[in-house]
Design a protein around this motif. Structure first.
Motif, short mmCIF file in Angstrom:
data_model
loop_
_atom_site.label_atom_id
_atom_site.label_comp_id
_atom_site.label_asym_id
_atom_site.label_seq_id
_atom_site.Cartn_x
_atom_site.Cartn_y
_atom_site.Cartn_z
N GLN A 70 28.68 69.00 30.55
CA GLN A 70 27.67 68.49 31.48
C GLN A 70 28.00 67.07 31.94
O GLN A 70 27.70 66.68 33.07
CB GLN A 70 26.29 68.52 30.82
N GLY A 71 28.63 66.30 31.08
CA GLY A 71 28.95 64.91 31.41
C GLY A 71 30.30 64.71 32.07
O GLY A 71 30.65 63.59 32.46
N GLY A 72 31.08 65.78 32.21
CA GLY A 72 32.39 65.67 32.83
C GLY A 72 33.40 64.94 31.97
O GLY A 72 34.34 64.34 32.49
N THR A 73 33.24 65.02 30.64
CA THR A 73 34.10 64.27 29.72
C THR A 73 34.88 65.19 28.78
O THR A 73 35.26 64.77 27.69
CB THR A 73 33.27 63.28 28.90
N LEU A 74 35.12 66.41 29.19
CA LEU A 74 35.82 67.36 28.34
C LEU A 74 37.25 66.90 28.03
O LEU A 74 37.87 66.17 28.80
CB LEU A 74 35.87 68.73 29.01
N THR A 75 37.75 67.37 26.89
CA THR A 75 39.17 67.25 26.58
C THR A 75 39.82 68.59 26.88
O THR A 75 39.35 69.64 26.42
CB THR A 75 39.38 66.90 25.10
N MET A 76 40.89 68.57 27.67
CA MET A 76 41.58 69.80 28.07
C MET A 76 42.91 69.93 27.36
O MET A 76 43.64 68.95 27.20
CB MET A 76 41.81 69.81 29.58
N MET A 77 43.23 71.15 26.92
CA MET A 77 44.51 71.48 26.31
C MET A 77 45.24 72.41 27.27
O MET A 77 45.09 73.63 27.20
CB MET A 77 44.27 72.13 24.94
N ALA A 78 45.99 71.82 28.19
CA ALA A 78 46.51 72.58 29.32
C ALA A 78 47.96 73.01 29.12
O ALA A 78 48.82 72.20 28.78
CB ALA A 78 46.41 71.73 30.59
N ALA A 79 48.22 74.28 29.37
CA ALA A 79 49.58 74.82 29.36
C ALA A 79 49.84 75.44 30.73
O ALA A 79 49.18 76.39 31.13
CB ALA A 79 49.75 75.86 28.26
N GLY A 80 50.80 74.87 31.44
CA GLY A 80 51.15 75.36 32.77
C GLY A 80 52.40 74.65 33.24
O GLY A 80 52.79 73.62 32.68
N THR A 81 53.01 75.16 34.27
CA THR A 81 54.21 74.53 34.79
C THR A 81 53.84 73.21 35.48
O THR A 81 52.73 73.07 36.00
CB THR A 81 54.94 75.45 35.78
N PRO A 82 54.76 72.25 35.49
CA PRO A 82 54.43 70.93 36.05
C PRO A 82 53.92 70.97 37.48
O PRO A 82 52.97 70.25 37.83
CB PRO A 82 55.77 70.18 35.96
N ASP A 83 54.51 71.81 38.32
CA ASP A 83 54.08 71.85 39.72
C ASP A 83 52.67 72.40 39.87
O ASP A 83 51.86 71.89 40.67
CB ASP A 83 55.07 72.66 40.57
N VAL A 84 52.35 73.42 39.09
CA VAL A 84 51.01 74.01 39.15
C VAL A 84 49.97 73.04 38.60
O VAL A 84 48.89 72.88 39.17
CB VAL A 84 50.97 75.34 38.37
N LEU A 85 50.30 72.37 37.50
CA LEU A 85 49.39 71.39 36.92
C LEU A 85 49.12 70.23 37.88
O LEU A 85 47.98 69.77 38.03
CB LEU A 85 49.95 70.85 35.61
N GLU A 86 50.16 69.80 38.56
CA GLU A 86 50.01 68.67 39.48
C GLU A 86 49.11 69.04 40.65
O GLU A 86 48.26 68.25 41.07
CB GLU A 86 51.38 68.22 39.99
N LYS A 87 49.28 70.23 41.16
CA LYS A 87 48.46 70.68 42.28
C LYS A 87 46.99 70.81 41.89
O LYS A 87 46.08 70.48 42.66
CB LYS A 87 48.98 72.02 42.82
N ALA A 88 46.74 71.28 40.66
CA ALA A 88 45.37 71.50 40.21
C ALA A 88 44.73 70.27 39.59
O ALA A 88 43.52 70.27 39.31
CB ALA A 88 45.35 72.65 39.19
N ARG A 89 45.49 69.21 39.41
CA ARG A 89 45.00 68.04 38.67
C ARG A 89 43.68 67.47 39.22
O ARG A 89 42.78 67.15 38.44
CB ARG A 89 46.08 66.95 38.63
N PRO A 90 43.51 67.34 40.55
CA PRO A 90 42.23 66.79 41.03
C PRO A 90 41.01 67.60 40.57
O PRO A 90 39.97 67.04 40.23
CB PRO A 90 42.38 66.83 42.55
N VAL A 91 41.16 68.92 40.56
CA VAL A 91 40.07 69.79 40.13
C VAL A 91 39.85 69.66 38.62
O VAL A 91 38.71 69.73 38.14
CB VAL A 91 40.37 71.25 40.52
N MET A 92 40.92 69.45 37.87
CA MET A 92 40.81 69.29 36.42
C MET A 92 40.22 67.93 36.06
O MET A 92 39.38 67.81 35.16
CB MET A 92 42.18 69.47 35.78
N GLU A 93 40.62 66.90 36.77
CA GLU A 93 40.11 65.55 36.49
C GLU A 93 38.62 65.44 36.80
O GLU A 93 37.92 64.61 36.22
CB GLU A 93 40.90 64.52 37.28
N ALA A 94 38.13 66.29 37.70
CA ALA A 94 36.71 66.24 38.06
C ALA A 94 35.80 66.64 36.91
O ALA A 94 34.62 66.27 36.89
CB ALA A 94 36.46 67.16 39.26
#
Length: 296
Positions: free
Chosen positions: A129-153
């Motif tokens: 609810q507070g937008g402060t989650l810790t994420m344990m992400a496994a993905g290729t660098p290019d896919v992670l970079e593209k999705a980063r704005p949505v993940m950082e939100a």
């Protein structure tokens, strides 16, 4: 700007949606509950008619369902995300499922045009609810970079723990074996204090400022001494499931897990006695055995 989607709008998914909308992302969501869909719409989200409807209107979709079978159906079904997202779309699997199930989903998607980030989260209801989650992400660098704005939100910390499906879930399993063990030890200590006649406020203050003080034990103790055993956003079924996953992983790898196994039995007792309760309700089971309750 990327269009976002969320499948599963419960305690965790509603937090993801809330923070995506807050950060300006056009967000579609789907849940089987009409009440949850209405709450999502009130936040400014677009209520979808189906999973396929979300897929058709999102570039990145979070999957926050309860178990592996649900995740497979949502992602791989005929009306699921993989069959209906635009080529190059990304699925972020934030649900906690077995590593083997995440690998299976990845294998089914292998060679396809839809990306998968295996990304379980920690932080519970307050973090979602507070937008402060810790994420344990496994993905290729290019896919992670593209999705980063949505993940950082939706997060405060993003740990890149690997590139392959299953690697995020493996790290989450290790984490949950520890968290479940800390919880169960806190429940036992609370019951011991109650039987010994120590006030809950004293135990909370001492534990919180000692070497044993951490967010896990503090949250548990605060709810115990205030007798808040339901509706806190940490349903016992979730930790029970997570410990089952951790012990399943350990069994497959032939790793002894005495402490986590004991925690599993405490959570099993709590879930059997109080199926609608939250994690801390396990303390009530022990209190009933010893005939004492810990109050503030």
């Amino acid at each position: 700007m990327l269009r976002a989607g969320v499948i599963g709008l419960g305690d965790m998914g509603s937090g993801l949606a809330k923070n995506l909308i807050k950060n300006g992302f056009e967000t579609s969501g789907f849940d089987l509950s009409e009440e949850r869909l209405a709450a999502f719409t009130a936040l400014g989200g677009r209520a979808a008619r189906s999973v396929a409807d979300v897929a058709a209107n999102a570039d990145v979709v979070y999957v926050m369902v309860m178990n592996g079978n649900q995740a497979k159906a949502v992602i791989l079904g005929d009306d699921g995300l993989a069959a209906n997202m635009t080529d190059g779309g990304t699925i972020i699997l934030t649900a906690t499922i077995k590593p083997s199930e995440a690998r299976q989903i990845g294998e089914e998607l292998n060679g396809g045009l839809i990306n998968l980030i295996d990304c379980p989260v920690s932080g519970g209801f307050p973090g979602a609810q507070g937008g402060t989650l810790t994420m344990m992400a496994a993905g290729t660098p290019d896919v992670l970079e593209k999705a980063r704005p949505v993940m950082e939100a939706v997060s405060q910390t993003i740990h890149v723990v690997g590139e392959r499906p299953g690697e995020g879930q493996t790290v989450k399993s290790c984490l949950q074996s520890l968290i479940g063990s800390i919880f169960s030890a806190t429940f036992e200590a609370a019951a011991l204090a109650a039987k010994a006649g120590v006030a809950g406020e004293v135990i909370y203050n001492v534990f919180s400022t000692s070497g044993a003080g951490c967010g896990v034990s503090r949250t548990a103790l605060e709810n115990i001494i205030d007798r808040k055993f339901e509706g806190t956003g940490s349903h016992i079924a979730t930790m029970h499931k997570d410990l089952t996953i951790a012990l399943d992983l350990a069994q497959g790898l032939e790793v002894p897990m005495q402490t986590a196994s004991t925690a599993m039995q405490i959570f099993h007792a709590g879930k059997s006695r109080y199926p609608n309760g939250d994690n801390w309700v396990c303390t009530r089971v022990i209190e009933e055995i010893v005939g004492a309750e810990l109050h503030r």
